[in-house]
Design a protein around this motif. Structure first.
Motif, PDB file in Angstrom:
ATOM      1  N   LEU A  12       0.817  -1.215   0.000  1.00 16.38           N
ATOM      2  CA  LEU A  12       0.000   0.000   0.000  1.00 16.38           C
ATOM      3  C   LEU A  12       0.850   1.264   0.000  1.00 16.38           C
ATOM      4  N   ILE A  13       1.953   1.249   0.731  1.00 15.54           N
ATOM      5  CA  ILE A  13       2.848   2.407   0.746  1.00 15.54           C
ATOM      6  C   ILE A  13       3.458   2.624  -0.636  1.00 15.54           C
ATOM      7  N   LEU A  14       3.905   1.544  -1.266  1.00 16.35           N
ATOM      8  CA  LEU A  14       4.500   1.672  -2.598  1.00 16.35           C
ATOM      9  C   LEU A  14       3.487   2.149  -3.636  1.00 16.35           C
ATOM     10  N   ILE A  15       2.259   1.682  -3.546  1.00 13.47           N
ATOM     11  CA  ILE A  15       1.214   2.124  -4.476  1.00 13.47           C
ATOM     12  C   ILE A  15       0.914   3.612  -4.278  1.00 13.47           C
ATOM     13  N   ALA A  16       0.872   4.054  -3.025  1.00 10.90           N
ATOM     14  CA  ALA A  16       0.640   5.482  -2.752  1.00 10.90           C
ATOM     15  C   ALA A  16       1.780   6.337  -3.307  1.00 10.90           C
ATOM     16  N   MET A  17       3.003   5.863  -3.141  1.00 10.37           N
ATOM     17  CA  MET A  17       4.153   6.594  -3.683  1.00 10.37           C
ATOM     18  C   MET A  17       4.110   6.610  -5.210  1.00 10.37           C
ATOM     19  N   LEU A  18       3.712   5.500  -5.810  1.00 10.87           N
ATOM     20  CA  LEU A  18       3.574   5.433  -7.264  1.00 10.87           C
ATOM     21  C   LEU A  18       2.541   6.436  -7.756  1.00 10.87           C
ATOM     22  N   ALA A  19       1.407   6.489  -7.089  1.00 12.72           N
ATOM     23  CA  ALA A  19       0.336   7.403  -7.508  1.00 12.72           C
ATOM     24  C   ALA A  19       0.804   8.856  -7.415  1.00 12.72           C
ATOM     25  N   GLY A  20       1.434   9.203  -6.327  1.00  7.57           N
ATOM     26  CA  GLY A  20       1.905  10.577  -6.168  1.00  7.57           C
ATOM     27  C   GLY A  20       2.979  10.944  -7.176  1.00  7.57           C
ATOM     28  N   GLY A  21       3.931  10.049  -7.369  1.00  3.95           N
ATOM     29  CA  GLY A  21       5.011  10.315  -8.311  1.00  3.95           C
ATOM     30  C   GLY A  21       4.539  10.381  -9.745  1.00  3.95           C
ATOM     31  N   SER A  22       3.653   9.488 -10.125  1.00  2.16           N
ATOM     32  CA  SER A  22       3.187   9.487 -11.511  1.00  2.16           C
ATOM     33  C   SER A  22       2.289  10.685 -11.791  1.00  2.16           C
ATOM     34  N   MET A  23       1.520  11.127 -10.822  1.00  2.63           N
ATOM     35  CA  MET A  23       0.695  12.316 -11.041  1.00  2.63           C
ATOM     36  C   MET A  23       1.562  13.578 -11.128  1.00  2.63           C
ATOM     37  N   ALA A  24       2.651  13.618 -10.370  1.00  2.00           N
ATOM     38  CA  ALA A  24       3.576  14.747 -10.476  1.00  2.00           C
ATOM     39  C   ALA A  24       4.214  14.768 -11.864  1.00  2.00           C
ATOM     40  N   ALA A  25       4.609  13.611 -12.360  1.00  2.06           N
ATOM     41  CA  ALA A  25       5.186  13.528 -13.701  1.00  2.06           C
ATOM     42  C   ALA A  25       4.136  13.878 -14.759  1.00  2.06           C
ATOM     43  N   TYR A  26       2.891  13.465 -14.529  1.00  2.00           N
ATOM     44  CA  TYR A  26       1.794  13.759 -15.458  1.00  2.00           C
ATOM     45  C   TYR A  26       1.582  15.265 -15.593  1.00  2.00           C
ATOM     46  N   SER A  27       1.630  15.965 -14.471  1.00  2.00           N
ATOM     47  CA  SER A  27       1.385  17.404 -14.521  1.00  2.00           C
ATOM     48  C   SER A  27       2.540  18.161 -15.169  1.00  2.00           C
ATOM     49  N   GLN A  28       3.733  17.578 -15.164  1.00  3.66           N
ATOM     50  CA  GLN A  28       4.894  18.235 -15.774  1.00  3.66           C
ATOM     51  C   GLN A  28       5.053  17.906 -17.256  1.00  3.66           C
ATOM     52  N   SER A  29       4.307  16.923 -17.740  1.00  5.40           N
ATOM     53  CA  SER A  29       4.453  16.478 -19.123  1.00  5.40           C
ATOM     54  C   SER A  29       3.960  17.543 -20.089  1.00  5.40           C
ATOM     55  N   GLU A  30       4.671  17.656 -21.217  1.00  6.37           N
ATOM     56  CA  GLU A  30       4.320  18.638 -22.250  1.00  6.37           C
ATOM     57  C   GLU A  30       3.500  18.025 -23.381  1.00  6.37           C
ATOM     58  N   ALA A  31       3.250  16.727 -23.331  1.00  2.00           N
ATOM     59  CA  ALA A  31       2.492  16.056 -24.392  1.00  2.00           C
ATOM     60  C   ALA A  31       1.024  16.470 -24.333  1.00  2.00           C
ATOM     61  N   ASN A  32       0.286  16.169 -25.402  1.00  2.00           N
ATOM     62  CA  ASN A  32      -1.132  16.524 -25.383  1.00  2.00           C
ATOM     63  C   ASN A  32      -1.886  15.643 -24.382  1.00  2.00           C
ATOM     64  N   PHE A  33      -3.087  16.055 -24.039  1.00  3.16           N
ATOM     65  CA  PHE A  33      -3.854  15.425 -22.968  1.00  3.16           C
ATOM     66  C   PHE A  33      -4.070  13.936 -23.191  1.00  3.16           C
ATOM     67  N   PHE A  34      -4.490  13.559 -24.393  1.00  4.87           N
ATOM     68  CA  PHE A  34      -4.805  12.158 -24.682  1.00  4.87           C
ATOM     69  C   PHE A  34      -3.570  11.267 -24.552  1.00  4.87           C
ATOM     70  N   ILE A  35      -2.462  11.700 -25.137  1.00 12.19           N
ATOM     71  CA  ILE A  35      -1.233  10.893 -25.122  1.00 12.19           C
ATOM     72  C   ILE A  35      -0.719  10.729 -23.692  1.00 12.19           C
ATOM     73  N   LYS A  36      -0.667  11.809 -22.939  1.00 12.96           N
ATOM     74  CA  LYS A  36      -0.122  11.683 -21.590  1.00 12.96           C
ATOM     75  C   LYS A  36      -1.058  10.906 -20.667  1.00 12.96           C
ATOM     76  N   THR A  37      -2.359  10.930 -20.917  1.00 13.90           N
ATOM     77  CA  THR A  37      -3.296  10.133 -20.124  1.00 13.90           C
ATOM     78  C   THR A  37      -3.102   8.642 -20.405  1.00 13.90           C
ATOM     79  N   ILE A  38      -2.957   8.279 -21.659  1.00 10.02           N
ATOM     80  CA  ILE A  38      -2.717   6.883 -22.021  1.00 10.02           C
ATOM     81  C   ILE A  38      -1.384   6.410 -21.444  1.00 10.02           C
ATOM     82  N   GLN A  39      -0.355   7.245 -21.534  1.00  7.94           N
ATOM     83  CA  GLN A  39       0.949   6.890 -20.972  1.00  7.94           C
ATOM     84  C   GLN A  39       0.858   6.679 -19.468  1.00  7.94           C
TER      85      GLN A  39
END
Length: 70
Positions: A12-39
Motif C-alpha cells: 500500500l505504501i509503494l502504491i501510494a508513492m507510485l500514484a503521487g510520483g506518476s501524477m507529479a510527472a503527469y502534470s509536468q508532461s508537455e504532451a497533449n492530454f490524450f497521449i499523456k493520459t494513455i501513458q
C-alpha cells in the motif's frame, strides 16, 4: 520471508508513492492530454503489477498444497 500483514502495508505504501510520483510527472508532461493520459494509465498498470508480484508473487507461485484440498 516477511509476514503477509507487513507485505500488505509495504504494498500500500509503494502504491501510494507510485500514484503521487506518476501524477507529479503527469502534470509536468508537455504532451497533449490524450497521449499523456494513455501513458499514465499504462505506466501505472504495469508498475502496479510489478509491485504486486514483488510483494505477493512468492505466495502465488509457491508449490505448497492447501490443506483444504487434502
Amino acid at each position: 520471508m516477511i509476514k503477509l500483514k507487513y507485505r500488505k502495508v509495504i504494498f500500500l505504501i509503494l502504491i501510494a508513492m507510485l500514484a503521487g510520483g506518476s501524477m507529479a510527472a503527469y502534470s509536468q508532461s508537455e504532451a497533449n492530454f490524450f497521449i499523456k493520459t494513455i501513458q499514465l494509465i499504462i505506466f501505472q498498470q504495469l508498475t502496479t503489477v510489478i509491485i504486486y508480484l514483488t510483494c505477493f508473487g512468492e505466495d502465488l507461485f509457491s508449490r505448497r498444497q492447501s490443506t483444504k484440498y487434502k
